[in-house]
Scaffold this motif. Structure first.
Motif, short mmCIF file in Angstrom:
data_model
loop_
_atom_site.label_atom_id
_atom_site.label_comp_id
_atom_site.label_asym_id
_atom_site.label_seq_id
_atom_site.Cartn_x
_atom_site.Cartn_y
_atom_site.Cartn_z
N ILE A 170 -1.24 13.29 34.42
CA ILE A 170 -1.29 11.79 35.20
C ILE A 170 -0.30 10.98 34.61
CG2 ILE A 170 -2.83 9.88 35.42
CD1 ILE A 170 -5.38 12.10 34.99
N ARG A 171 0.00 11.01 33.45
CA ARG A 171 0.97 10.15 32.76
C ARG A 171 2.40 10.54 33.26
NH1 ARG A 171 0.27 8.01 27.82
NH2 ARG A 171 2.56 7.13 28.14
N LEU A 172 2.65 11.86 33.01
CA LEU A 172 4.30 12.23 33.23
C LEU A 172 4.74 12.45 34.59
CD1 LEU A 172 4.77 13.77 29.65
CD2 LEU A 172 5.22 11.35 30.20
N ILE A 173 3.86 12.90 35.21
CA ILE A 173 4.12 13.44 36.55
C ILE A 173 3.62 12.53 37.53
CG2 ILE A 173 3.69 15.28 38.51
CD1 ILE A 173 3.52 17.50 36.53
N GLY A 174 2.42 12.08 37.57
CA GLY A 174 1.95 11.07 38.51
C GLY A 174 2.53 9.82 38.22
N LEU A 175 2.41 9.22 37.13
CA LEU A 175 2.97 7.74 36.96
C LEU A 175 4.39 7.81 36.61
CD1 LEU A 175 0.06 6.34 34.83
CD2 LEU A 175 0.62 5.64 37.10
N ASN A 176 4.80 8.69 35.67
CA ASN A 176 6.20 8.25 35.14
C ASN A 176 7.33 8.95 36.17
OD1 ASN A 176 8.82 9.73 33.69
ND2 ASN A 176 8.00 8.23 32.35
N GLN A 177 7.04 9.95 36.97
CA GLN A 177 7.88 10.72 37.86
C GLN A 177 7.57 10.02 39.39
OE1 GLN A 177 7.89 14.98 37.44
NE2 GLN A 177 8.33 14.70 35.47
N GLY A 178 6.35 9.34 39.52
CA GLY A 178 5.83 9.35 40.80
C GLY A 178 5.90 7.77 41.24
N LEU A 179 6.27 6.95 40.33
CA LEU A 179 6.09 5.60 40.60
C LEU A 179 7.49 5.06 40.28
CD1 LEU A 179 2.72 3.93 38.93
CD2 LEU A 179 3.36 4.51 41.47
N PRO A 180 7.82 3.80 40.83
CA PRO A 180 9.41 3.13 40.73
C PRO A 180 9.52 2.99 39.34
CG PRO A 180 8.28 2.22 42.66
CD PRO A 180 7.14 3.16 42.13
N LEU A 181 10.69 3.01 38.74
CA LEU A 181 11.10 2.80 37.30
C LEU A 181 10.29 3.58 36.42
CD1 LEU A 181 11.47 -1.18 37.87
CD2 LEU A 181 13.10 0.57 37.93
N GLY A 182 9.93 4.71 36.71
CA GLY A 182 9.10 5.60 36.02
C GLY A 182 7.63 5.15 35.60
N GLY A 183 7.25 4.02 36.37
CA GLY A 183 5.87 3.52 36.24
C GLY A 183 5.75 2.68 35.15
N LYS A 184 6.93 2.16 34.54
CA LYS A 184 6.75 1.38 33.34
C LYS A 184 5.90 0.42 33.33
CE LYS A 184 9.30 0.11 29.15
NZ LYS A 184 9.02 0.89 28.34
N GLY A 185 6.05 -0.62 34.65
CA GLY A 185 5.40 -1.81 34.79
C GLY A 185 3.79 -1.38 34.78
N THR A 186 3.27 -0.39 35.26
CA THR A 186 1.94 -0.10 35.69
C THR A 186 1.37 0.49 34.13
OG1 THR A 186 2.60 0.58 37.76
CG2 THR A 186 0.60 1.60 36.67
N THR A 187 2.22 1.24 33.43
CA THR A 187 1.47 1.75 32.38
C THR A 187 1.53 0.45 31.09
OG1 THR A 187 3.69 2.52 31.44
CG2 THR A 187 2.07 4.15 32.49
N LEU A 188 2.48 -0.57 31.23
CA LEU A 188 2.36 -1.66 30.37
C LEU A 188 1.19 -2.47 30.54
CD1 LEU A 188 6.16 -2.52 30.08
CD2 LEU A 188 4.80 -1.16 28.37
#
Length: 149
Positions: free
Chosen positions: A29-47
């Motif tokens: 979920i974290r590294l494939i779904g969010l990090n690779q699947g969202l723009p900018l590595g999902g950083k805004g979302t995870t923060l």
């Protein structure tokens, strides 16, 4: 709109599968779904997610926070530096421990740092900033966060 609390998350009624899921699912979920699947590595979302989680934790001190980090199996945290301007928290046995090392200097444990930021900010009653400065996937022995007070 429905709002859940951290205490709601502790209400588990899975008689067959119990209260755990495999670490590989969380990593996926974290590294494939969010990090690779969202723009900018999902950083805004995870923060955003991490800060919200941190703010919701039932902790009233940094010691409580370190205890719940280990209880939730996020990792085994310890304070490695503390003064009036900053605190450095090392996290052993983080979720990324054992993953292949990345060739680039990209840290992947921003969610954990954001959880610390949200919780410490609420505990202290003021804005703090947290930055991951070491990560297992970049070849360090542990993950480490610098908390600017």
């Amino acid at each position: 709109m429905l709002h859940y609390s951290f205490e709601d998350m502790r209400q588990i009624d899975r008689s067959t599968l119990g209260n755990t899921v495999p670490l590989e699912l969380f990593r996926t979920i974290r590294l494939i779904g969010l990090n690779q699947g969202l723009p900018l590595g999902g950083k805004g979302t995870t923060l955003t997610i991490g800060r919200k989680i941190g703010e919701s934790l039932p902790v009233s001190s940094i010691e409580d926070l370190l205890h719940i980090f280990e209880e939730l199996k996020i990792g085994i945290p310890r304070i490695v530096h503390s003064d009036e301007r900053r605190i450095n928290i090392a996290v052993e046995d983080c979720f990324c421990k054992g993953l292949p090392s990345l060739e680039e200097e990209k840290m992947v444990c921003d969610l954990e740092g954001a959880i610390l930021e949200g919780a410490i900010g609420r505990i202290l009653g003021r804005k703090v900033s947290v930055k991951e400065i070491k990560c297992n996937v970049t070849g360090h022995d542990h993950c480490e966060y610098e908390v600017k007070l």
